[in-house]
Design an enzyme around this catalytic site. Structure first.
Site, mmCIF file in Angstrom:
data_model
loop_
_atom_site.group_PDB
_atom_site.id
_atom_site.type_symbol
_atom_site.label_atom_id
_atom_site.label_comp_id
_atom_site.label_asym_id
_atom_site.label_seq_id
_atom_site.Cartn_x
_atom_site.Cartn_y
_atom_site.Cartn_z
ATOM 1 C CE1 TYR A 22 45.882 51.785 39.299
ATOM 2 C CE2 TYR A 22 46.200 49.883 37.871
ATOM 3 C CZ TYR A 22 46.008 50.424 39.132
ATOM 4 O OH TYR A 22 45.955 49.595 40.224
ATOM 5 N N GLY B 122 36.635 56.459 49.265
ATOM 6 C CA GLY B 122 36.387 55.557 50.394
ATOM 7 C C GLY B 122 35.155 55.972 51.181
ATOM 8 C CB ILE C 215 31.012 38.694 27.740
ATOM 9 C CG1 ILE C 215 30.154 37.832 28.658
ATOM 10 C CG2 ILE C 215 32.391 38.069 27.515
ATOM 11 C CD1 ILE C 215 29.726 36.510 28.009
HETATM 12 N N1 UFG Z 1 34.795 42.554 32.194
HETATM 13 C C1 UFG Z 1 33.672 42.219 31.456
HETATM 14 N N2 UFG Z 1 32.521 42.852 31.732
HETATM 15 C C2 UFG Z 1 32.411 43.830 32.676
HETATM 16 C C3 UFG Z 1 33.562 44.173 33.423
HETATM 17 C C4 UFG Z 1 34.745 43.508 33.158
HETATM 18 O O1 UFG Z 1 33.724 41.341 30.589
HETATM 19 O O2 UFG Z 1 31.320 44.391 32.844
HETATM 20 C C5 UFG Z 1 36.044 41.835 31.926
HETATM 21 C C6 UFG Z 1 37.197 42.758 31.587
HETATM 22 O O3 UFG Z 1 37.183 43.069 30.217
HETATM 23 C C7 UFG Z 1 38.371 41.898 32.027
HETATM 24 C C8 UFG Z 1 37.831 41.094 33.199
HETATM 25 O O4 UFG Z 1 36.424 41.166 33.105
HETATM 26 O O5 UFG Z 1 38.713 41.023 31.006
HETATM 27 C C9 UFG Z 1 38.251 41.654 34.539
HETATM 28 O O6 UFG Z 1 37.987 43.048 34.545
HETATM 29 P P1 UFG Z 1 38.098 43.943 35.847
HETATM 30 O O7 UFG Z 1 37.763 45.345 35.449
HETATM 31 O O8 UFG Z 1 37.337 43.317 36.953
HETATM 32 O O9 UFG Z 1 39.630 43.822 36.227
HETATM 33 P P2 UFG Z 1 40.921 44.146 35.356
HETATM 34 O O10 UFG Z 1 41.561 42.830 35.062
HETATM 35 O O11 UFG Z 1 40.670 45.037 34.216
HETATM 36 O O12 UFG Z 1 41.695 45.075 36.358
HETATM 37 C C10 UFG Z 1 42.340 44.652 37.499
HETATM 38 C C11 UFG Z 1 42.328 45.742 38.537
HETATM 39 C C12 UFG Z 1 43.015 46.963 38.005
HETATM 40 C C13 UFG Z 1 44.375 46.585 37.554
HETATM 41 C C14 UFG Z 1 44.353 45.432 36.605
HETATM 42 C C15 UFG Z 1 45.719 44.948 36.313
HETATM 43 O O13 UFG Z 1 41.011 46.046 38.863
HETATM 44 O O14 UFG Z 1 43.070 47.935 39.009
HETATM 45 O O15 UFG Z 1 43.636 44.344 37.152
HETATM 46 O O16 UFG Z 1 45.761 44.397 35.070
HETATM 47 F F1 UFG Z 1 44.968 47.597 36.911
#
Ligand code: UFG
Length: 325
Positions: free
Chosen positions: A140, A36, A206
């Site tokens: 996690y 933080g 992506i």
């Molecule tokens: N993604 C991309 N490119 C990137 C980053 C992410 O394509 O550079 C995709 C990921 O593969 C995913 C989607 O975008 O399909 C969302 O990804 P995020 O990392 O933004 O979020 P997540 O869905 O992985 O994770 C979120 C929370 C986590 C939690 C999770 C629960 O951030 O803390 O949801 O499933 F654990």
């Protein structure tokens, strides 16, 4: 109310402290500043300290008679949790028990816990309601589910009441422009796309185009940070009045693919940027969308900013003002 916000210097906690304060509540933030930022604590009192440290917890609970505790202090990177599970079980689970034990010692009975869609694992069906089987596929998600399970036993043993809020994809920023998302390293989709739009990043990748979704990229349910916080405030108010322990899934119920999010950001920012098709990221379910019917009906919670353009617009304003492009 007097509320202890643990992790109040982080993304969600700092927005929560603002909302509590603006609603007339007394806020104390406890944060070890490991992820933080001190300058994100703009409302209420600040105590620097770690929930692993029982003496700090005893000092904080002795100095103020809290009506409730909101707990946002956890590590959140799924990939890191696979590589270093001990870090996740120690902080997210074991240190949370330390916090709960301090609450028990000081007779504080109301606890709001930041849980996650990751407790469900690979979904059996979508949208995901509260009855969906809990089968986390990474440390996690397991560490968060273990806290939810421990809370059931703390209630039986000590009468500690809790609301666990399972977030889907928190996004956006304070509409006043005072607060926003700052993770280092950033791994979340919306801020990464905005960094590509502002020029802080060369491109957005992506992660996978071969999922069983309409356009082949992963689908997620993006929820505005302010709407997440309003659900916390309603849940806490009801808990303090005796609603009893509850578990809610929090999302808008609308799924957007990675490609759709990129398109929305292009429109909102009027910027063009490079988009790269990359390999799948390990551990990503194809689709995660919340069924938040229970939160809507029991909490009378109505998300105010459920339009992805507005969510990304607020995050863009933060990107532009804070990172000075
Ligand atoms: N993604 C991309 N490119 C990137 C980053 C992410 O394509 O550079 C995709 C990921 O593969 C995913 C989607 O975008 O399909 C969302 O990804 P995020 O990392 O933004 O979020 P997540 O869905 O992985 O994770 C979120 C929370 C986590 C939690 C999770 C629960 O951030 O803390 O949801 O499933 F654990």
């Amino acid at each position: 109310m007097k509320i202890l916000v643990v992790g109040g210097a982080g993304y969600i906690g700092s927005h929560m402290a603002k909302m509590l304060s603006k609603s007339g509540h007394h806020v104390v933030t406890l944060d070890n500043l490991s992820t933080g930022y001190r300058d994100a604590v703009k409302y209420g009192e600040f105590v620097e300290g770690d929930i692993a440290d029982s003496s700090i917890l005893d000092q904080v609970f002795s100095s103020t008679r809290f009506d409730g505790v909101m707990h946002f202090a956890s590590y959140i990177e799924v990939g890191e949790s696979v590589i270093d599970p001990g870090k996740y079980f120690r902080n997210n689970f074991s240190n949370t028990l330390n916090l709960l034990d301090a609450m028990v010692r000081h007779d504080v009975k109301n606890f709001i816990f930041s849980s996650t869609a990751a407790i469900f694992g690979e979904p059996d069906y979508v949208p995901i309601d509260e009855k969906h089987p809990k089968k986390p596929i990474n440390p996690y998600g397991k560490s968060k589910l273990m806290v939810e399970q421990a809370l059931e036993d703390y209630e039986k043993a000590h009468g500690l009441q809790s609301v666990c809020l399972r977030y889907f994809n928190a996004a956006g920023a304070d509409p006043d422009g005072e607060l926003g998302e700052r993770h280092n390293p950033e791994t979340h989709l919306v801020p990464l796309i905005l960094q590509a739009a502002s020029g802080r990043r060369d491109a957005i990748s992506i992660f996978g185009r071969d999922y069983s979704t309409a356009d082949g990229s992963c689908v997620r349910d993006y929820i505005h940070i302010v709407d997440l916080c309003s659900a916390h405030l309603i849940a806490l108010t009801k808990l303090v009045k005796g609603s009893g322990s509850k578990r809610y899934n929090l999302g808008n119920g609308n799924g957007f693919s990675v490609i759709e999010v990129i398109e929305v950001v292009k429109k909102v920012t009027s910027r063009s940027f490079n988009v790269i098709e990359a390999e799948r990221r390990p551990g990503d379910p194809a689709t995660l969308v919340a069924d938040s019917t229970l939160a809507r009906s029991e909490l009378n919670w109505v998300p105010e900013y459920d339009d992805l353009s507005v969510i990304t617009q607020h995050a863009w304003e933060w990107e532009m003002s804070h990172f000075n492009h």
